[in-house]
Design an enzyme around this catalytic site. Sequence first.
Site, PDB file in Angstrom:
ATOM      1  N   ARG A  59      32.715 -28.970  20.876  1.00  0.00           N
ATOM      2  CA  ARG A  59      32.116 -27.640  20.868  1.00  0.00           C
ATOM      3  C   ARG A  59      30.879 -27.604  19.988  1.00  0.00           C
ATOM      4  O   ARG A  59      30.676 -28.467  19.116  1.00  0.00           O
ATOM      5  CB  ARG A  59      33.122 -26.590  20.367  1.00  0.00           C
ATOM      6  N   HIS A  66      31.881 -22.014   8.353  1.00  0.00           N
ATOM      7  CA  HIS A  66      32.712 -21.996   7.145  1.00  0.00           C
ATOM      8  C   HIS A  66      33.288 -20.604   6.881  1.00  0.00           C
ATOM      9  O   HIS A  66      33.331 -20.151   5.738  1.00  0.00           O
ATOM     10  CB  HIS A  66      31.907 -22.480   5.922  1.00  0.00           C
ATOM     11  N   ASP A  68      36.029 -19.608   9.275  1.00  0.00           N
ATOM     12  CA  ASP A  68      37.322 -19.539   9.980  1.00  0.00           C
ATOM     13  C   ASP A  68      38.499 -19.690   9.021  1.00  0.00           C
ATOM     14  O   ASP A  68      39.502 -18.984   9.142  1.00  0.00           O
ATOM     15  CB  ASP A  68      37.396 -20.553  11.152  1.00  0.00           C
ATOM     16  N   SER A 168      34.633 -33.707  17.400  1.00  0.00           N
ATOM     17  CA  SER A 168      35.269 -34.822  18.091  1.00  0.00           C
ATOM     18  C   SER A 168      36.721 -34.975  17.631  1.00  0.00           C
ATOM     19  O   SER A 168      37.615 -35.276  18.436  1.00  0.00           O
ATOM     20  CB  SER A 168      34.500 -36.115  17.829  1.00  0.00           C
ATOM     21  N   ASP A 212      37.891 -24.988  16.016  1.00  0.00           N
ATOM     22  CA  ASP A 212      37.650 -26.065  16.970  1.00  0.00           C
ATOM     23  C   ASP A 212      38.760 -26.147  18.020  1.00  0.00           C
ATOM     24  O   ASP A 212      38.506 -26.332  19.210  1.00  0.00           O
ATOM     25  CB  ASP A 212      37.550 -27.415  16.233  1.00  0.00           C
ATOM     26  N   LYS A 257      34.326 -35.948   7.454  1.00  0.00           N
ATOM     27  CA  LYS A 257      34.930 -34.928   6.582  1.00  0.00           C
ATOM     28  C   LYS A 257      36.184 -35.406   5.869  1.00  0.00           C
ATOM     29  O   LYS A 257      36.352 -35.189   4.680  1.00  0.00           O
ATOM     30  CB  LYS A 257      35.338 -33.723   7.430  1.00  0.00           C
TER      31      LYS A 257
HETATM   32  P1  NG1 Z   1      33.502 -29.770  12.216  1.00  0.00           P
HETATM   33  O1  NG1 Z   1      33.479 -30.653  11.050  1.00  0.00           O
HETATM   34  O2  NG1 Z   1      32.187 -29.371  12.639  1.00  0.00           O
HETATM   35  O3  NG1 Z   1      34.314 -30.304  13.344  1.00  0.00           O
HETATM   36  C1  NG1 Z   1      34.759 -28.010  10.566  1.00  0.00           C
HETATM   37  C2  NG1 Z   1      36.139 -27.396  10.751  1.00  0.00           C
HETATM   38  C3  NG1 Z   1      36.077 -25.992  11.358  1.00  0.00           C
HETATM   39  C4  NG1 Z   1      35.085 -25.120  10.617  1.00  0.00           C
HETATM   40  C5  NG1 Z   1      33.733 -25.857  10.498  1.00  0.00           C
HETATM   41  C6  NG1 Z   1      32.720 -25.108   9.677  1.00  0.00           C
HETATM   42  C7  NG1 Z   1      37.771 -29.147  11.210  1.00  0.00           C
HETATM   43  C8  NG1 Z   1      38.636 -29.807  12.210  1.00  0.00           C
HETATM   44  N1  NG1 Z   1      36.963 -28.199  11.636  1.00  0.00           N
HETATM   45  O4  NG1 Z   1      34.228 -28.363  11.820  1.00  0.00           O
HETATM   46  O5  NG1 Z   1      37.367 -25.418  11.347  1.00  0.00           O
HETATM   47  O6  NG1 Z   1      35.554 -24.731   9.365  1.00  0.00           O
HETATM   48  O7  NG1 Z   1      33.887 -27.128   9.894  1.00  0.00           O
HETATM   49  O8  NG1 Z   1      32.446 -23.865  10.255  1.00  0.00           O
HETATM   50  O9  NG1 Z   1      37.846 -29.471  10.040  1.00  0.00           O
END
Ligand code: NG1
Length: 491
Positions: A59, A66, A68, A168, A212, A257
Amino acid sequence: MASKSGNGTVPASMVGDEHVAVQKLQPDAKIYERLMSLGGFYREQYGVEPEFYVRVPGRVNIIGEHVDYCGYSVLPMAVEQSIILAVGTNKQVAQLELHHLDEGKFQSFDCDLNDLEIKLPKTGGPAWYSYFLCGIKGIQEELEAKWRPVGMRIALSGNVPLAAGLSSSSALVSAAVLATGHAQGMHLDRKQLASISASCEQYIGTHSGGMDQAIAYLAKQGCAQHIEFHPKLKGTPVTLPTGSCFVVANSLVQKRKAASSDYNERVVECRLATRWLAKSQKLPNWKEFIRFIDLEEACHLDNAAYVKLIEQQLKKTLYTREDICETLGITEQQLETDFLTPSTQHMQQFKLRQRALHVIQESGRVVQFRQICEQLQRRSSKQDIEQLGKLMQQSHHSLRELYECSHPDLERLVALSVKQGVSARVTGAGWGGCIVAMCDSVKAASDYVNVLKKEYYAQLPAHLLERYQPNDFNEVVFATFPSNGAELFVQ
Ligand code: NG1
């Protein structure tokens, strides 16, 4: 009425509906070639045909970063890139057999489904298959004592850029949940699947929100989704302005992350700021608050009042452990056990004010963005479109200054966008990954992409040029249109 979806032919009424309907895979479906080639790989590995296929998209988040995990709504859309699985069951042995199409990079894995173990290394981030195991564990927990796993043979392939803020990891976890649930004969609806996927991804160690996984299941072709988490999960289709075209540009800075503490540090700061503010409001149950949205509800705050409260109560830039322990009346040990996660035990200072301001203001921008999109459906207005662009710019500014999750290369991409009059912002968690940009038309998007190719991508270091130039950088900078959520196919 049957409508042609991006990936198969399904009745329009069923796309995004309660359950993930099993569709007959049509040779003219966009995903057909990819699934067939994965099916061939499956046959090579297991000597039989797969029983079904799963597709779960990545998506791009248009706005609402930041927020949710603080309970606030977001506005993402599914991209065309996805994780796909070819799946077969093995009733004889409760064994998981997992083969990645890109075997050189992703080593095969198998294990006993009655003895699942997700091992998280101290450094370097989890192995790729751990995300798959999270999904299986999600279904195991859902079934509790009724968990009698049938064996699963899986072939997997993905084209969602890794560690790029395009989700992903959640696409992989969600695909594992859907495949396991289906293999076990469960009938879970899309919201249940999204909730299970969001909870079980936490086993990877990131205390993320549910954006996500929710978009992975609730997405509908042709529109973004306004996803609310509170009081319960809800997706509302949002039609993006007619003619607008969203472009994703990958900085090619990878951010894993789960291998760093940045994300969880922000989560911790938000929880602490909430508790601090709840105490300041003398709420009898202030010790229960950890999400900004719950405090907003308890104190009947509107967005402006919330910002004012933060400015009045959180005056310092940095709070020390002592500051926090004193105000919350807790010991350092309680701080460590009640607030700090395993990866954030080292934290000494906390930027409560700026994190809180970002979250509350960003949550307001999401609501405004949706309202403007809805107005634009009734009457088109240049000013409204400009306002959408401004909201995206403000979001980026806030992520850079208050949330400190940009990166110099993302800044270069955003600066190139500004120079062309295109509004752009970091999308996803940040610290690397992608930007999303809003262009007025497909033609404007194509011109914009060409400039980025010339001024950013053609300047990449040799090893990246070698990899991406032959395909004219089309994998790393592309216009994107909202695609469907998770799908199940049989041949
Ligand atoms: P990314 O790292 O872009 O997949 C993460 C979090 C989301 C949300 C966004 C920031 C995971 C799986 N997803 O997304 O829930 O907090 O950062 O808006 O950690």
